[in-house]
Design an enzyme around this catalytic site. Structure first.
Site, PDB file in Angstrom:
ATOM      1  N   LYS A 112       0.804  -1.224   0.000  1.00  0.00           N
ATOM      2  CA  LYS A 112       0.000   0.000   0.000  1.00  0.00           C
ATOM      3  C   LYS A 112       0.836   1.273   0.000  1.00  0.00           C
ATOM      4  CE  LYS A 112      -4.519  -1.481   1.503  1.00  0.00           C
ATOM      5  NZ  LYS A 112      -5.735  -1.183   2.203  1.00  0.00           N
ATOM      6  N   LYS A 193      -4.433  -8.891  -6.253  1.00  0.00           N
ATOM      7  CA  LYS A 193      -5.774  -9.227  -5.779  1.00  0.00           C
ATOM      8  C   LYS A 193      -6.755  -8.113  -6.148  1.00  0.00           C
ATOM      9  CE  LYS A 193      -6.516  -7.376  -1.130  1.00  0.00           C
ATOM     10  NZ  LYS A 193      -7.841  -6.795  -1.403  1.00  0.00           N
ATOM     11  N   LYS A 196     -11.230  -3.113  -3.315  1.00  0.00           N
ATOM     12  CA  LYS A 196     -12.256  -2.098  -3.502  1.00  0.00           C
ATOM     13  C   LYS A 196     -11.671  -0.711  -3.655  1.00  0.00           C
ATOM     14  CE  LYS A 196     -13.985  -2.776   0.944  1.00  0.00           C
ATOM     15  NZ  LYS A 196     -12.858  -2.619   1.877  1.00  0.00           N
TER      16      LYS A 196
HETATM   17  P1  ATP Z   1      -8.976  -2.047   0.476  1.00  0.00           P
HETATM   18  O1  ATP Z   1      -8.480  -1.953  -0.929  1.00  0.00           O
HETATM   19  O2  ATP Z   1      -9.555  -0.761   0.979  1.00  0.00           O
HETATM   20  O3  ATP Z   1      -7.967  -2.638   1.436  1.00  0.00           O
HETATM   21  P2  ATP Z   1     -10.222  -4.624   0.242  1.00  0.00           P
HETATM   22  O4  ATP Z   1     -10.973  -4.945  -1.006  1.00  0.00           O
HETATM   23  O5  ATP Z   1      -8.875  -5.211   0.414  1.00  0.00           O
HETATM   24  O6  ATP Z   1     -10.205  -3.041   0.399  1.00  0.00           O
HETATM   25  P3  ATP Z   1     -10.883  -5.023   3.051  1.00  0.00           P
HETATM   26  O7  ATP Z   1     -11.951  -4.200   3.705  1.00  0.00           O
HETATM   27  O8  ATP Z   1      -9.463  -4.681   3.311  1.00  0.00           O
HETATM   28  O9  ATP Z   1     -11.169  -5.040   1.464  1.00  0.00           O
HETATM   29  O10 ATP Z   1     -11.135  -6.537   3.430  1.00  0.00           O
HETATM   30  C1  ATP Z   1     -12.438  -7.035   3.728  1.00  0.00           C
HETATM   31  C2  ATP Z   1     -12.478  -8.543   3.630  1.00  0.00           C
HETATM   32  O11 ATP Z   1     -12.444  -8.939   2.241  1.00  0.00           O
HETATM   33  C3  ATP Z   1     -11.298  -9.255   4.290  1.00  0.00           C
HETATM   34  O12 ATP Z   1     -11.782 -10.415   4.898  1.00  0.00           O
HETATM   35  C4  ATP Z   1     -10.383  -9.572   3.144  1.00  0.00           C
HETATM   36  O13 ATP Z   1      -9.551 -10.665   3.428  1.00  0.00           O
HETATM   37  C5  ATP Z   1     -11.393  -9.891   2.042  1.00  0.00           C
HETATM   38  N1  ATP Z   1     -10.852  -9.664   0.711  1.00  0.00           N
HETATM   39  C6  ATP Z   1     -10.379  -8.479   0.227  1.00  0.00           C
HETATM   40  N2  ATP Z   1      -9.995  -8.622  -1.055  1.00  0.00           N
HETATM   41  C7  ATP Z   1     -10.234  -9.934  -1.381  1.00  0.00           C
HETATM   42  C8  ATP Z   1     -10.052 -10.694  -2.580  1.00  0.00           C
HETATM   43  N3  ATP Z   1      -9.560 -10.125  -3.673  1.00  0.00           N
HETATM   44  N4  ATP Z   1     -10.403 -11.989  -2.569  1.00  0.00           N
HETATM   45  C9  ATP Z   1     -10.920 -12.575  -1.455  1.00  0.00           C
HETATM   46  N5  ATP Z   1     -11.105 -11.912  -0.286  1.00  0.00           N
HETATM   47  C10 ATP Z   1     -10.785 -10.606  -0.249  1.00  0.00           C
HETATM   48 MG    MG Z   2      -7.714  -4.616   2.163  1.00  0.00          MG
END
Ligand code: ATP
Ligand code: MG
Length: 328
Positions: A112, A193, A196
Site C-alpha cells: 500500500k 488481488k 475495492k
Molecule cells: P482495500 O483496498 O480498501 O484494502 P479490500 O478490497 O482489500 O479493500 P478489506 O476491507 O481490506 O477489502 O477486506 C475485507 C475482507 O475482504 C477481508 O476479509 C479480506 O480478506 C477480504 N478480501 C479483500 N480482497 C479480497 C479478494 N480479492 N479476494 C478474497 N477476499 C478478499
Molecule cells: Mg484490504
C-alpha cells in the site's frame, strides 16, 4: 457456549465480489454455528484520505449489504468500530507491546505504500488496531481472504506475548480462509488481488454494478495466451480467476468448474461467468434497495453497538489492570 467468530469490511470503497467471497459468504455459512461479530472498521479506512460524507454513507451501505446477503442483524453483533472506543484504547496497550521489526514485515504495508512519498503512521500501525479489534472480543475464528492471513498471525503473536508477560487475558484467534475464493484477482492484472480501493473501476466487479457493467467488465477481463479452460494459477492466472469466480458463485468446486468448461473457449467461459454474476447480483441489489429504504440499518447498529460494547469494556478493563493503567 458457542465459539466466537469475527470479521470486518472497511468502508474504503464499493464492496467487490472479492469481499463477498473472502468475507461475507463465510459469515453467511458460519453464522448459525458461531456467536458472530461483524463490524465496519471505519478507523482503518482513515489510514488513507477519505471524503467524510462518503465515509458516513458507506458505513450504512456496508451494513445494508451484510443484511442483504442474509446475515442476521439480531442474532449477530453488527457495529461500527469507531462507536466503541475500547478498540482504540486496547490498540494503544498492544502498540506498546509490539516491535518496529515485526510491523515492518507486513506485506500489505509494503504494497500500500509502494512508490508513495508521504506515508501515514496509521498505515504502519493498522495491523495492531486490527489485533485489538479481534482480541477485545476474544474471538476464536477470523474468516478472511488470504490477504489478511499475516495480520491474523500478528494478532496471535500479540495475544501470546501479552498472555505470557501479564497473565492469561486473550484468546489466541485462528484465521478461517475459504477453500475457493480466498483470493479473487484484479480483472485487468491477475497477478494482483481485486481491491475495492483500486484505482481503475474496470478491474473489479462491485456488488452494486448494474447488469450491463458486470457483463462488460467480465468480457474485458485479461485472459492468458493459449487456449483451454484449465485451472493453473501460475501460467493462467486470468483464466484461473474466472474459474474461481464461477465456482464461488455457482457453489461448485474448481475441478467441477473445469469439467463444466471442458473444450470451451475463453469467450464461452466469460459469458457464463458474467451470467452467474448477473443472476446473483441483481437479486442481491433488489434486497439491498429494500433494506436501505427501511430503518433497519440504524436499528441493527444501535443494538449491535450496545451489546458489543458491554463485552469490549470488560476485556479492556482486564487488560488495562494487567498492565497497570488507571486505578485498581
Ligand atoms: P482495500 O483496498 O480498501 O484494502 P479490500 O478490497 O482489500 O479493500 P478489506 O476491507 O481490506 O477489502 O477486506 C475485507 C475482507 O475482504 C477481508 O476479509 C479480506 O480478506 C477480504 N478480501 C479483500 N480482497 C479480497 C479478494 N480479492 N479476494 C478474497 N477476499 C478478499
Ligand atoms: Mg484490504
Amino acid at each position: 457456549m458457542k465459539k466466537r467468530l469475527l470479521t470486518g469490511l472497511q468502508p474504503s470503497g464499493e464492496l467487490t465480489i472479492g469481499n463477498y467471497c473472502g468475507g461475507i459468504k463465510q459469515v453467511v455459512n458460519y453464522q448459525d454455528e458461531y456467536d458472530t461479530f461483524l463490524f465496519v472498521p471505519d478507523m482503518h479506512s482513515i489510514t488513507v484520505p477519505q471524503d467524510p460524507d462518503t465515509l458516513h454513507r458507506r458505513v450504512r451501505e456496508i451494513v445494508g449489504m451484510y443484511l442483504a446477503c442474509g446475515v442476521s442483524g439480531t442474532e449477530n453483533h453488527i457495529y461500527v468500530q469507531s462507536e466503541i472506543p475500547e478498540h482504540a484504547n486496547l490498540s494503544w496497550i498492544l502498540e506498546c507491546n509490539s516491535y518496529m521489526g515485526e510491523m515492518s514485515r507486513m506485506t500489505q504495508f509494503k504494497a500500500k505504500t509502494e512508490g508513495k512519498k508521504e506515508i501515514g503512521c496509521g498505515l504502519f500501525t493498522y495491523p495492531i488496531l486490527m489485533a485489538a479489534d479481534i482480541l477485545i472480543y476474544n474471538a476464536n475464528y477470523v474468516p478472511t481472504g488470504a490477504d489478511q492471513k499475516q495480520h491474523v498471525e500478528l494478532a496471535r503473536n500479540l495475544a501470546q506475548r501479552f498472555n505470557s508477560k501479564y497473565g492469561e487475558t486473550f484468546v489466541v484467534p485462528e484465521p478461517l480462509i475459504p477453500e475457493v475464493g480466498a483470493k479473487i484477482r484484479d480483472l485487468l492484472d491477475p497477478t494482483k488481488k481485486m481491491s475495492k480501493s483500486a484505482e481503475n473501476p474496470r478491474a473489479s466487479v462491485f456488488l452494486t454494478d448494474p447488469e450491463k457493467t458486470i457483463r462488460k467488465k467480465i468480457m474485458g477481463a485479461v485472459t492468458d495466451s493459449g487456449e483451454g479452460v484449465v485451472f493453473d494459477e501460475e501460467n493462467k492466472p486470468g483464466v484461473s480467476n474466472l474459474l474461481t469466480i464461477y465456482a464461488s458463485f455457482s457453489g461448485c468446486t474448481i475441478p467441477e468448474a473445469e469439467k463444466h468448461f471442458e473444450g470451451a473457449r475463453y469467450g464461452d467461459l466469460k459469458k457464463e461467468v458474467a451470467e452467474v454474476l448477473v443472476v446473483f447480483l441483481t437479486d442481491l441489489q433488489d434486497r439491498f434497495a429494500e433494506i436501505m429504504k427501511s430503518g433497519i440499518v440504524d436499528e441493527t447498529l444501535d443494538s449491535g453497538r450496545d451489546r458489543a460494547r458491554a463485552i469490549a469494556a470488560q476485556t479492556y478493563d482486564l487488560a488495562r489492570r494487567r498492565v497497570g493503567l488507571g486505578r485498581v
